[in-house]
Each structure stands twice: as structure tokens, then as C-alpha cells.
Design a protein around this motif. Structure first.
Motif, PDB file in Angstrom:
ATOM      1  N   SER A 131      -1.253   1.301  -6.746  1.00 13.26           N
ATOM      2  CA  SER A 131      -1.173   0.171  -7.669  1.00 13.26           C
ATOM      3  C   SER A 131      -0.698  -1.086  -6.944  1.00 13.26           C
ATOM      4  N   ARG A 132       0.302  -0.917  -6.092  1.00 20.65           N
ATOM      5  CA  ARG A 132       0.882  -2.055  -5.375  1.00 20.65           C
ATOM      6  C   ARG A 132      -0.090  -2.638  -4.344  1.00 20.65           C
ATOM      7  N   SER A 133      -0.840  -1.777  -3.675  1.00 21.07           N
ATOM      8  CA  SER A 133      -1.724  -2.211  -2.590  1.00 21.07           C
ATOM      9  C   SER A 133      -3.139  -2.504  -3.061  1.00 21.07           C
ATOM     10  N   GLY A 134      -3.557  -1.823  -4.131  1.00 23.76           N
ATOM     11  CA  GLY A 134      -4.939  -1.971  -4.564  1.00 23.76           C
ATOM     12  C   GLY A 134      -5.921  -1.345  -3.592  1.00 23.76           C
ATOM     13  N   CYS A 135      -5.487  -0.311  -2.883  1.00 25.53           N
ATOM     14  CA  CYS A 135      -6.348   0.326  -1.882  1.00 25.53           C
ATOM     15  C   CYS A 135      -7.231   1.397  -2.519  1.00 25.53           C
ATOM     16  N   SER A 136      -8.313   1.713  -1.830  1.00 29.50           N
ATOM     17  CA  SER A 136      -9.229   2.771  -2.277  1.00 29.50           C
ATOM     18  C   SER A 136      -9.145   3.927  -1.288  1.00 29.50           C
TER      19      SER A 136
END
Length: 375
Positions: free
Chosen positions: A323-328
Motif C-alpha cells: 500500500s505504501r509503495s504501490g508496487c506490483s
């Protein structure tokens, strides 16, 4: 007078006959060598291969550069010089066989002298190309004068450098320009001696992109952090790691072997290009300790992490990271997991469509593999 003349003529005739016999013997010996070569080529076809092909075969028998072969044994280029005179000549004329050097030095003066001579021989055979150097130095004070003359004088040729030191000596320096250096690995097993400077600053190394610092090295070594795309910090405390990572914004791969610290206060670490992250803890240091909460890594695709680095709730910690990074995230590997936590990762993956593979290493034995498709 005629008798003396006749004797001289007889001696001259004998000399001519002897000379003729010697020429015939030389011709016969040469013919014998040719026949023997033909027989050897028939019995051993490899001896009939062109030198260029044999040289390439030699290169393929050794560990791929920059991995250093052993000094002796079947995987050493020295072994190739003991087969036959032809192969020795080919091996000695191929600089690529001698450009990766791994050697250990310790207190024994005889060992230091012999190893220094061996290193100088290999460096000479490598001609003028880049070098891969791996040194294990114990008793650095007694070894450094020879090392400076044989190895450290070749700084301009270093391409890959790995050094294991028991301490930083007063005359140990890496401040000179190293134009070819691409990878540095430095393991420092004790603090600098009293009175020494508290830092070892690396000299100009414009091609340096990869580094590994272990032991006390993260505290005392200063590198051009912004150049690095790959960094490993081993047996390091978080208060040592975080300032370094904050100065290394271009990292694509990072590997941390963290020693826990109860007084650790998380600080934000933004690594916008980071794609691969490994976080582990020592075997004897198993308190739960969540340094991953400091990371903001929107490009993160692969995460390899110890269960002890995920805190009380692995699901909450990982969900917060995503959520914090928005990584996939695509690949997740969790080590030291307990059997009853496997279901947590299964539930976690069900809410992450980008995740294709979870590898859970279950303690104490066995590995549970769970695979998921993007859908």
C-alpha cells in the motif's frame, strides 16, 4: 713430406665423413620427430587441433570470469601447463587464463613470500588486461609491503575486487583512481586500530556499480553510493544500513543481512528503482525486527525476506509495504516460516493479482511451494 700430406688428406676425408654422418643423424632425428608427431596425432587427435581452438577449450575449462579459479588442481590454469610442452606453451600465451587470482596470506613470512611470488607470476602472464582479485589477508601488517608491490600497485587494472581483512592497517589504502573497477567486496572483521582514521574512502572509480560490505566495513567504508545499482550489507546493524541506503537512490538490487537492535528507530528509505530486495537475519539473532517498514519501493518485483523481518503479522507488514509503495510484486520468498503460517501467505496472495509465485521455506525442514497465476 708426401707421407705427411697423405695423412692430412686422410684426416680431412675422415672429418668430411664424420660431418656427413652428423648431418644424416640430424635428418634422421628430424624425420623421427615428424613420424612421432604423426603417431601422436593419430593416437591423440586433440594434439592436432589448431592452437586457437585449444586455447578456447582451456578458457572453457576454467570457472567463468570473474570467478577466480583455484591456484592448483584440475580447475587451475597451472594444471594445464603440466600436461605437455605444447599445452604449456599455449596456456602461457593466453592472458585470459591468468586474469582471475585468488590467494590467501597469513602471518608466516615464508607463505607470504611464496604467495607474493605466485601472484606476481600470474599478473605477469595476464599481460596488461583487467584483473579479478580475491584476497584473504590475516596478519595484514606483515603482508602489506609485499602486497603493495605485487597487487596494490596494479590498482589501475582491477575490475573485480574482493578482500577479507582482519583489520584496517595504517598503510592500507584504496584512495587511488581505479578506472576499471566494477565490483568491490570488502569484509572487515575488526574495528580499525586506535589512532587510525574512522573511515576508508574509496578513490575515483567511475565504473563501479556493485558492492558488498560485511562486518565492520559498513561503518568505516565510504563509497560513491549514488553510482551503485547493486549493494549488499552483511552482518550490519540497521543504523549503519539506513544512512547508506538513503544515499543510494539508484539501487536496482539490495541484499541486507541485518543484526537486530532493540533501539532501532525506523527512518524512511525511498528506493524508486529497486526491483529486487533480500532481507535476512543471522542464525543466532532471531528476534522479530521489521526493517522492511522503512522501505518505499514502487518498482519492487522480487522480495526475499526472513519471517523474523515481518513482525507479528506477516500479512499486515506486507500489505502495508504494498500500500505504501504501490508496487506490483511478482515473486515472494519467505524463509524460516513456521508450518502454521503458510495459509497466511496463501490468503495474502489471493489479494495480489500481480503475484505469480510464493516460495515459503518452512522451518525446521522442507520447502512448501505455492504458485499463482496473475488472474
Amino acid at each position: 713430406m708426401s707421407a705427411l700430406q697423405a695423412s692430412r688428406e686422410q684426416l680431412a676425408s675422415l672429418d668430411a665423413q664424420i660431418a656427413d654422418l652428423e648431418r644424416r643423424l640430424v635428418a634422421l632425428h628430424h624425420e623421427k620427430c615428424l613420424v612421432q608427431d604423426e603417431l601422436d596425432a593419430y593416437k591423440y587427435p586433440v594434439l592436432n587441433l589448431p592452437n586457437e581452438i585449444v586455447s578456447e577449450i582451456f578458457s572453457q575449462t576454467l570457472p567463468p570470469y570473474p570467478i577466480c579459479p583455484p591456484i592448483s588442481g584440475t580447475l587451475s590454469p597451472t594444471h594445464l601447463t603440466h600436461i605437455c610442452s605444447k599445452w604449456r606453451e599455449i596456456a602461457l600465451s593466453n592472458p585470459q587464463l591468468w586474469r582471475a587470482i585468488r590467494v590467501s596470506f597469513w602471518y608466516n613470512p615464508i607463505v607470504i613470500s611464496r604467495r607474493t611470488e605466485l601472484v606476481e607470476t600470474w599478473i605477469g602472464r595476464a599481460c596488461y588486461g583487467p584483473l579479478s582479485i580475491e584476497l584473504d589477508i590475516i596478519g595484514i601488517g606483515s603482508a602489506m609491503p609485499q602486497l603493495h608491490s605485487s597487487i596494490f600497485s596494479q590498482r589501475a587494472r582491477w575490475e573485480y575486487l574482493k578482500i577479507n581483512l582482519n583489520l584496517i592497517d595504517r598503510i592500507f589504502s584504496l584512495t587511488e583512481t581505479m578506472p576499471f573497477l566494477r565490483h568491490l567486496e570488502l569484509d572487515l572483521n575488526s574495528e580499525p586500530e586506535d589512532g587510525l582514521t574512522t573511515s576508508l574512502i574509496l578513490g575515483p572509480a567511475p565504473l563501479l556499480r556493485s558492492a558488498v560490505l560485511a562486518g565492520f566495513a559498513p561503518s568505516f567504508v565510504i563509497l560513491p553510493w549514488s553510482q551503485l545499482t547493486s549493494l549488499g550489507l552483511r552482518r550490519a546493524f540497521p543504523e549503519e544500513c539506513i544512512p547508506i541506503l538513503q544515499c543510494a537512490p539508484n539501487l536496482v538490487h539490495c541484499e541486507l543481512h541485518i543484526v537486530t537492535n532493540e533501539d532501532f528507530i525506523p527512518e524512511e528509505i525511498q528506493l524508486l528503482q529497486l526491483e529486487s530486495l533480500v532481507i535476512t537475519t543471522p542464525e543466532n539473532n532471531r528476534e522479530e525486527f521489521v526493517v522492511i517498514n522503512s522501505f518505499i519501493a514502487p518498482a519492487l518485483r522480487r522480495l526475499d525476506i526472513s519471517r523474523y523481518q515481518l513482525g507479528m503479522s506477516a500479512t499486515d507488514t506486507l500489505t502495508s509495504l504494498f500500500s505504501r509503495s504501490g508496487c506490483s510484486l511478482e515473486e515472494l520468498r519467505v524463509t524460516d516460516a513456521s508450518p502454521d503460517t503458510t495459509l497466511q501467505y496463501h490468503i495474502l496472495a489471493s489479494g495480489l493479482p500481480s503475484l505469480t509465485t510464493i516460495s515459503v521455506s518452512v522451518r525446521p525442514a522442507g520447502t512448501a511451494m505455492i504458485s499463482f497465476s496473475p488472474s
